[in-house]
Design an enzyme around this catalytic site. Structure first.
Site, PDB file in Angstrom:
ATOM      1  N   HIS A   1       0.875  -1.188   0.000  1.00  0.00           N
ATOM      2  CA  HIS A   1       0.000   0.000   0.000  1.00  0.00           C
ATOM      3  C   HIS A   1       0.912   1.238   0.000  1.00  0.00           C
ATOM      4  CE1 HIS A   1      -3.510   2.363   0.645  1.00  0.00           C
ATOM      5  NE2 HIS A   1      -3.877   1.983   1.856  1.00  0.00           N
TER       6      HIS A   1
ATOM      7  N   HIS B   1      -1.918  -2.189  -9.703  1.00  0.00           N
ATOM      8  CA  HIS B   1      -2.997  -1.687  -8.847  1.00  0.00           C
ATOM      9  C   HIS B   1      -4.181  -2.625  -8.925  1.00  0.00           C
ATOM     10  CE1 HIS B   1      -5.782   1.105  -6.963  1.00  0.00           C
ATOM     11  NE2 HIS B   1      -4.712   1.740  -6.542  1.00  0.00           N
TER      12      HIS B   1
ATOM     13  N   ASP C   1       2.510   5.797  -6.245  1.00  0.00           N
ATOM     14  CA  ASP C   1       3.744   5.770  -5.462  1.00  0.00           C
ATOM     15  C   ASP C   1       5.005   5.886  -6.316  1.00  0.00           C
ATOM     16  OD1 ASP C   1       2.676   5.514  -2.841  1.00  0.00           O
ATOM     17  OD2 ASP C   1       2.072   3.478  -3.342  1.00  0.00           O
TER      18      ASP C   1
HETATM   19  N1  CMC Z   1       5.534  -5.901 -10.353  1.00  0.00           N
HETATM   20  C1  CMC Z   1       5.518  -7.054 -11.031  1.00  0.00           C
HETATM   21  N2  CMC Z   1       4.417  -7.796 -11.211  1.00  0.00           N
HETATM   22  C2  CMC Z   1       3.286  -7.346 -10.684  1.00  0.00           C
HETATM   23  C3  CMC Z   1       3.232  -6.139  -9.969  1.00  0.00           C
HETATM   24  C4  CMC Z   1       4.409  -5.417  -9.808  1.00  0.00           C
HETATM   25  N3  CMC Z   1       4.426  -4.273  -9.132  1.00  0.00           N
HETATM   26  N4  CMC Z   1       1.977  -5.943  -9.552  1.00  0.00           N
HETATM   27  C5  CMC Z   1       1.269  -6.984  -9.984  1.00  0.00           C
HETATM   28  N5  CMC Z   1       2.047  -7.838 -10.665  1.00  0.00           N
HETATM   29  C6  CMC Z   1       1.653  -9.100 -11.292  1.00  0.00           C
HETATM   30  C7  CMC Z   1       1.636 -10.222 -10.268  1.00  0.00           C
HETATM   31  O1  CMC Z   1       2.871 -10.846 -10.172  1.00  0.00           O
HETATM   32  C8  CMC Z   1       0.556 -11.120 -10.842  1.00  0.00           C
HETATM   33  O2  CMC Z   1       1.097 -11.813 -11.911  1.00  0.00           O
HETATM   34  P1  CMC Z   1       0.641 -13.312 -12.262  1.00  0.00           P
HETATM   35  O3  CMC Z   1      -0.830 -13.213 -12.560  1.00  0.00           O
HETATM   36  O4  CMC Z   1       1.475 -13.676 -13.423  1.00  0.00           O
HETATM   37  O5  CMC Z   1       0.914 -14.116 -11.025  1.00  0.00           O
HETATM   38  C9  CMC Z   1      -0.466 -10.127 -11.402  1.00  0.00           C
HETATM   39  O6  CMC Z   1       0.307  -8.953 -11.736  1.00  0.00           O
HETATM   40  C10 CMC Z   1      -1.549  -9.744 -10.412  1.00  0.00           C
HETATM   41  O7  CMC Z   1      -0.922  -9.270  -9.223  1.00  0.00           O
HETATM   42  P2  CMC Z   1      -1.570  -9.309  -7.782  1.00  0.00           P
HETATM   43  O8  CMC Z   1      -0.510  -9.082  -6.780  1.00  0.00           O
HETATM   44  O9  CMC Z   1      -2.399 -10.552  -7.637  1.00  0.00           O
HETATM   45  O10 CMC Z   1      -2.552  -8.087  -7.867  1.00  0.00           O
HETATM   46  P3  CMC Z   1      -3.314  -7.429  -6.659  1.00  0.00           P
HETATM   47  O11 CMC Z   1      -4.477  -6.724  -7.226  1.00  0.00           O
HETATM   48  O12 CMC Z   1      -3.560  -8.409  -5.569  1.00  0.00           O
HETATM   49  O13 CMC Z   1      -2.224  -6.401  -6.092  1.00  0.00           O
HETATM   50  C11 CMC Z   1      -0.830  -4.580  -5.783  1.00  0.00           C
HETATM   51  C12 CMC Z   1      -2.160  -5.069  -6.370  1.00  0.00           C
HETATM   52  C13 CMC Z   1      -0.828  -3.066  -5.750  1.00  0.00           C
HETATM   53  C14 CMC Z   1      -0.704  -5.089  -4.340  1.00  0.00           C
HETATM   54  C15 CMC Z   1       0.327  -5.117  -6.634  1.00  0.00           C
HETATM   55  O14 CMC Z   1       0.232  -4.599  -7.941  1.00  0.00           O
HETATM   56  C16 CMC Z   1       1.688  -4.812  -6.030  1.00  0.00           C
HETATM   57  O15 CMC Z   1       2.147  -5.537  -5.145  1.00  0.00           O
HETATM   58  N6  CMC Z   1       2.360  -3.693  -6.478  1.00  0.00           N
HETATM   59  C17 CMC Z   1       3.631  -3.313  -5.917  1.00  0.00           C
HETATM   60  C18 CMC Z   1       3.407  -2.526  -4.626  1.00  0.00           C
HETATM   61  C19 CMC Z   1       2.826  -1.150  -4.885  1.00  0.00           C
HETATM   62  O16 CMC Z   1       3.299  -0.412  -5.729  1.00  0.00           O
HETATM   63  N7  CMC Z   1       1.811  -0.794  -4.097  1.00  0.00           N
HETATM   64  C20 CMC Z   1       1.146   0.504  -4.184  1.00  0.00           C
HETATM   65  C21 CMC Z   1      -0.263   0.354  -4.653  1.00  0.00           C
HETATM   66  S1  CMC Z   1      -1.056   1.833  -5.249  1.00  0.00           S
HETATM   67  C22 CMC Z   1      -1.046   3.035  -4.076  1.00  0.00           C
HETATM   68  C23 CMC Z   1      -1.165   2.663  -2.683  1.00  0.00           C
HETATM   69  O17 CMC Z   1      -2.062   1.942  -2.303  1.00  0.00           O
HETATM   70  O18 CMC Z   1      -0.332   3.133  -1.929  1.00  0.00           O
END
Ligand code: CMC
Length: 376
Positions: A220, A259, A313
């Site tokens: 987050h 996201h 971010d």
């Molecule tokens: N880098 C590489 N791969 C990613 C990323 C990333 N940042 N984000 C998602 N993916 C891939 C993930 O590996 C998965 O791939 P596969 O289907 O092949 O296994 C797919 O995309 C879906 O990812 P998920 O983690 O299941 O998606 P989610 O909706 O549960 O998570 C998220 C969303 C924001 C937690 C995730 O994108 C993430 O961990 N991002 C990095 C941390 C980040 O930047 N967080 C800030 C979020 S926005 C602002 C805030 O809230 O502060």
């Protein structure tokens, strides 16, 4: 019994009039106003009024609201003593979480949750959160506190208290825009946390404290610090591609990308990218911006097809760095902005409350015989 929805993806858990997000089209609106309009024309104070009243203020209302905010910049004197007693190596997010909670200790009626009381308490938390952060940062540096200047707006005053000198108008406005962009964002994890806690009719300090804890997580708000760590790890623009591809090959997440809702460019990132580029030029940090931009290009080729783009971010890291903030102040700065949205959601939740109490899909055994301790 319905199956569990992991991460509550796609579950609609509340009605809100505060922010609207279309993740496919990359649209974010506060009370119907596109975020770009607010980032261009509004101030953080006006945006807070918008969220707390679900309408824009008149000139007189805005002026009165700004005065109320400024009158609340100074935290309670006993809380300032707490800051001075804090370990100097404490992490600022832990300080923020602790002191937002501690605000309730100095409120004679911390448990009041009628709308006027909530607004009053939210105002105090919003107005003095930046002061708490600046006071702690100076305490850990062994510097005397710089008291707030009531002639300055929230962003400008924060930088003044932090650095002991007034920032340039460009820096003050840049931080003001960051606060606007971070003010609210639908039912994100920390806002959901705040609403869940508020729904028990607990106090606003508990809800804001829980929300702050949620925001710290690297999935987050903590991601902005993770982005800066990554930028520091990458020695040059040319090294960015290898670094990112190696991480992706290991299935590591690249901080500041992806996201749950946006499957296109996060509109907040659009603004922060422009801001980061300009500030980097103004402050001689072009290399940092170029590195960020290169990472974005590599990610675009590698994962944009999966709907993974920069989120709020990613470019906020370069922006905050250029404003002169230390890495561990990035997420607390997010708190300073998001208190606006958390408070608005708490007020909204309690105006039409129903206890949040979802169900769990039990997947364990049944009717297990109890084995006495001596037989285990
Ligand atoms: N880098 C590489 N791969 C990613 C990323 C990333 N940042 N984000 C998602 N993916 C891939 C993930 O590996 C998965 O791939 P596969 O289907 O092949 O296994 C797919 O995309 C879906 O990812 P998920 O983690 O299941 O998606 P989610 O909706 O549960 O998570 C998220 C969303 C924001 C937690 C995730 O994108 C993430 O961990 N991002 C990095 C941390 C980040 O930047 N967080 C800030 C979020 S926005 C602002 C805030 O809230 O502060």
């Amino acid at each position: 019994m319905a199956l569990a929805v992991k991460g509550l993806e796609g579950v609609v858990a509340a009605e809100t009039r505060l922010s609207f997000i279309d993740g496919e089209a990359g649209i974010l609106e506060f009370v119907g106003i596109p975020i770009g309009e607010l980032a261009t024309h509004s101030t953080f104070e006006e945006t807070v009024f918008l969220l707390w009243n679900v309408r824009l203020p008149s000139k007189a209302e805005l002026s009165a609201f700004v005065s109320q905010v400024r009158a609340n910049y100074e935290p309670p004197a006993d809380l300032v003593k707490l800051i001075q007693a804090m370990p100097k190596d404490a992490q600022p997010m832990h300080v923020m979480r602790t002191l937002i909670s501690a605000l309730g200790l100095y409120d004679p009626q911390p448990n009041k949750i009628d709308s006027p009381a909530l607004r009053e308490k939210a105002l105090k938390a919003l107005a003095c959160a930046p002061t708490i952060l600046a006071y702690f940062d100076r305490h850990r540096r062994g510097l005397p506190m710089v008291h707030p200047d009531k002639n300055l707006g929230i962003a400008e005053n924060f930088l003044y208290m932090l650095n002991g000198q007034r920032p340039t108008p460009t820096m003050a406005r840049a931080l003001d825009v960051c606060l606007i962009l971070h003010a609210d964002h639908g039912l994100n994890n920390s806002t959901f946390t705040a609403r869940v806690i508020a729904s028990t009719q607990s106090d606003i300090y508990s809800a804001l404290t829980g929300a702050t804890g949620s925001l710290r997580g690297p999935l987050h708000g903590g991601a902005n610090e993770g982005v800066m760590v990554m930028l520091n790890e990458i020695p040059s623009v040319d090294a960015a591609e290898k670094h990112v591809l190696e991480k992706l090959a290991k299935k590591d997440k690249i901080m500041g990308f992806g996201h749950r809702i946006y499957k296109s460019y996060d509109p907040r990132a659009t603004h922060l990218k422009v801001l980061a580029k300009q500030l980097a030029k103004d402050t001689g940090n072009e290399g940092l911006y170029e590195k960020s931009h290169r990472i974005e290009q590599v990610m675009e080729n590698a994962v944009a097809a999966k709907g993974i783009y920069p989120n709020v971010d990613f470019y906020s890291a370069t922006t905050y760095h250029c404003i002169g903030l230390k890495l561990d102040l990035f997420t607390p700065m997010f708190v300073a902005g998001r208190i606006a949205g958390w408070s608005a959601h708490i007020i909204e939740q309690l105006a039409d409350n129903r206890l949040f109490r979802p169900d769990a899909d039990y997947v364990g055994p049944h009717g297990v015989e109890y084995t006495p301790l001596e037989k285990r």
